[in-house]
Design an enzyme around this catalytic site. Structure first.
Site, PDB file in Angstrom:
ATOM      1  N   SER B 430       0.816  -1.215   0.000  1.00  0.00           N
ATOM      2  CA  SER B 430       0.000   0.000   0.000  1.00  0.00           C
ATOM      3  C   SER B 430       0.851   1.267   0.000  1.00  0.00           C
ATOM      4  CB  SER B 430      -0.948   0.016   1.193  1.00  0.00           C
ATOM      5  OG  SER B 430      -0.236  -0.169   2.388  1.00  0.00           O
ATOM      6  N   HIS B 431       2.071   1.207   0.421  1.00  0.00           N
ATOM      7  CA  HIS B 431       2.959   2.370   0.370  1.00  0.00           C
ATOM      8  C   HIS B 431       3.859   2.212  -0.847  1.00  0.00           C
ATOM      9  CE1 HIS B 431       2.783   2.482   5.064  1.00  0.00           C
ATOM     10  NE2 HIS B 431       1.628   2.749   4.509  1.00  0.00           N
ATOM     11  N   LEU B 432       3.724   3.133  -1.799  1.00  0.00           N
ATOM     12  CA  LEU B 432       4.451   2.989  -3.059  1.00  0.00           C
ATOM     13  C   LEU B 432       5.345   4.194  -3.301  1.00  0.00           C
ATOM     14  CD1 LEU B 432       1.406   1.838  -5.227  1.00  0.00           C
ATOM     15  CD2 LEU B 432       2.844   0.446  -3.734  1.00  0.00           C
TER      16      LEU B 432
END
Lengths: 160, 493
Positions: B430-432
């Site tokens: 979810s963290h890109l």
């Protein structure tokens, strides 16, 4: 999804909740659970939609390739279906496991979309006054200055 | 489709999440005409469904089925609504760590972009605007409280209630579906309306297809308007942007606009993430996961390369995490109030790519390294230990090759000693970061240190795409601050 695939999906849902006295009972909404799977495939990527349909096919044929019996999943008793679905989830093939898991996610989304099903899991707090207390306290925190005028009014459908 | 809609503005911002909304806010406050285009809908507070499926269809790209295309796909969650992923995340706020700022300054020449005094000023302003504060004890919920106890029990000293932008949180445990109280101050209820008050215009359901250029200068964008219910194109639109085009469509989609312009080099490279996995524990007494902040308590283990977080998933996903199917699964699902779930997010070293896929969409390739998997394995074992230290009866590690249910400390030791491979894990990203890297080195960057494209003038990228490395902490705050800093320069250019 075809009507046949929708029937297969219902059979999978029954396999997840096969017992009448061990946990949540299956309470199909009007129109059954399969409409959820249809909506999910419509909103998914093309590959995911294909994957879900393939997972359904794989599950339907599981009695043959996993159980060694010349039957289809819907023809088995729900408890037997549950055993095969669990074996898919622990299968040595990564692809089978992933497809099994995708089917499980889709099934859970369909099952717990219904308030009646959800209530049987006891997930939601029985005493909603805790949330109400916090709401009263929270609204005095003064950080709502940027919110639209209606942002903090009570909303329908918030609590079970 | 009939005659295209025509818009004319100073700045067009593609995307309304952390980067886009912040950019729009700064530009609008400076008096510029700003048009914000968002592919997703604008969802009113009282239209946010509780059922996860309805929420995912409404507000998450591809209903959450977007994934990486490597041999072991990883789902990649991204909000697709006004507010972007800030409207479906847990509102966790972390300033950019000092070691990351130092690294960016030294290796990528971004000292001006992440100047300490400038960022302090901007972080402080954002924190005031978003009411950031530590999650209060009443909101930790049973899941968060139990994690705090567990961390103490195993001697972890870095645990703390999460700092979030949800000062009036009601504990509905519905961050993922979109807060029904607008208590999480995401972009749709803060910077977007603020920008609108300063004259910015927001157009939801506008899918941008390409950036228009003339003689190597960006002049606008064009795309299609989508039907609110079917999401099918209904009409074309064209935007003329007199000053600049700002891409803020996220790490997966911002580079696709650059690729469609024919740009190559570093475009789409250096995709990075913080993939995570979770462990579920069953406790004798009810914990009540359905009440409390979706994510409330964390244990940063930065020196080890991961962070542990409480994670109160909706019942649909919690039930998925309970092993098996059939009667035993049914029995366990009948008491979802007895479970805790804690996740590990790893600052992975792997780099991936974003390329144009079939039909012009994005194709993400990303494969964690063996060291990444090893770190995650270590973190999951630690969570299992914490669960038992906090009194769990059963722990579900969710790792193939390890028993579905751990019941003793000896089981945990067996889990520690198991050989865990990438394909044994169910990951979620979810963290890109990355894909349009900023750097002073033209040979390995897409944008310059002021976030302007090196190949097309007046084309800017202002989202997590420009980050040359991942952070090891939740990125929203850093994305907002970097976008703010660059937008200030742009406003005064």
């Amino acid at each position: 999804m075809t009507k046949t695939e929708m029937a297969w999906f219902e059979a999978v849902a029954e396999g997840y909740l096969p017992s009448s006295d061990a946990g949540p009972r299956l309470l199909p909404p009007e129109g059954g659970f399969a409409s959820s799977a249809v909506e999910l495939t419509r909103a998914s990527t093309g590959l995911a939609a294909l994957g879900l349909r393939f997972a359904l096919l794989l599950a339907t044929l599981a009695p043959i390739w996993l159980g060694g019996r010349w039957r289809l999943l819907p023809s088995l008793a729900p408890a037997e279906r549950g055993v095969l679905l669990a074996r898919m989830l622990g299968h040595r093939s990564f692809a089978v496991r992933e497809l099994g898991m995708f089917l499980k996610v889709a099934t859970c989304m369909a099952l717990f979309r219904s308030d009646a099903m959800r209530a049987q899991t006891h997930y939601d707090p029985p005493d909603t006054s805790r949330a109400a207390d916090v709401q009263t306290r929270g609204q005095t925190a003064g950080a709502g200055a940027l919110l639209p005028a209606d942002a903090l009014r009570p909303k329908r459908g918030d609590e079970p | 489709m009939s005659t295209p809609l025509e818009y004319e503005t100073d700045f067009v911002v593609v995307g309304s999440g952390a980067g886009g909304a912040t950019t729009a806010r700064v530009l609008a406050e400076a008096g510029h005409r700003v048009l914000i285009l968002e592919e997703g809908p604008r969802i009113a507070t009282d239209e946010r469904p509780r059922a996860l499926l309805d929420a995912m269809i409404l507000a998450v790209r591809d209903a959450g089925t977007q994934s990486t295309a490597a041999s072991a796909p990883i789902p990649v969650l991204q909000g697709r609504l006004v507010g972007g992923s800030t409207a479906i995340n847990s509102g966790i706020i972390w300033r950019m760590p000092d070691d990351v700022r130092a690294d960016w300054r030294a290796r990528f020449g971004l000292g001006d972009l992440v100047d300490e005094r400038a960022l302090d000023r901007i972080f402080s302003q954002i924190e005031r605007d978003l009411g950031t504060s530590a999650t209060q004890p009443e909101i930790l919920g049973g899941n968060g409280h139990r994690m705090a106890e567990a961390a103490r029990a195993v001697g972890l000293t870095t645990g703390q209630p999460m700092t979030r932008n949800a000062p009036t949180c009601h504990g509905s445990a519905r961050c993922l579906q979109g807060c029904p109280h607008a208590a999480r101050l995401s972009m749709d209820v803060t910077y977007i309306p603020m920008a609108e008050r300063w004259g910015a215009r927001v157009e939801p359901l506008h899918r941008v297809r390409r950036v228009r250029t003339t003689g190597g200068v960006a002049t606008g964008v064009e795309g299609v308007v989508l039907d609110a219910s079917t999401r099918r194109p209904t009409r074309r639109f064209r935007v003329e942007a007199r000053r600049a085009v700002v891409l803020a469509a996220g790490v997966v989609h911002s580079p696709t606009f650059l690729l469609r312009l024919g740009l190559r080099g570093a475009v789409g490279r250096h995709f990075q993430s913080h993939p995570g996995a979770a462990v579920v524990g069953r406790f004798k007494e009810p914990l009540g996961m359905g009440f409390g902040a979706t994510q409330a308590y964390e244990v940063p283990c930065r020196e080890r390369g991961y962070k542990l977080e409480s994670l109160s998933l909706p019942p649909e996903l919690l039930a998925t995490r309970i092993p098996g199917a059939g009667v035993e699964w049914q029995r366990r699902v009948g008491s979802l109030d007895h479970y805790a779930q804690w996740a590990a997010q790893v600052r992975m070293e792997a780099h991936g790519t974003v390329r144009l896929g079939w039909g012009g969409g994005a194709a993400v390739r990303y494969e964690p390294t063996e060291r990444d998997v090893s770190k995650l394995h270590e973190a999951l074992v630690l969570i299992a230990e914490m669960m038992f230290a906090a009194g769990a009866e059963e722990v579900y590690p969710g790792v193939t090759g390890v028993p579905d249910v751990l019941r003793t400390k000896a089981d945990v030791e067996a889990f520690r000693n198991a050989r865990v491979r990438r394909r044994d894990l169910h990951l979620l990203a979810s963290h890109l970061f990355g894909t349009a890297r900023a750097s002073h080195d033209p040979s390995d960057s897409v944008v310059d240190p002021r976030l302007e494209s090196r190949a097309v003038r007046n084309l800017y990228v202002m989202d997590g795409s420009v980050f040359p490395t991942n952070l090891g902490v939740n990125p929203q705050h850093s994305i907002m601050a970097v976008a703010w800093r660059a937008a200030e320069w742009l406003a005064n250019k």
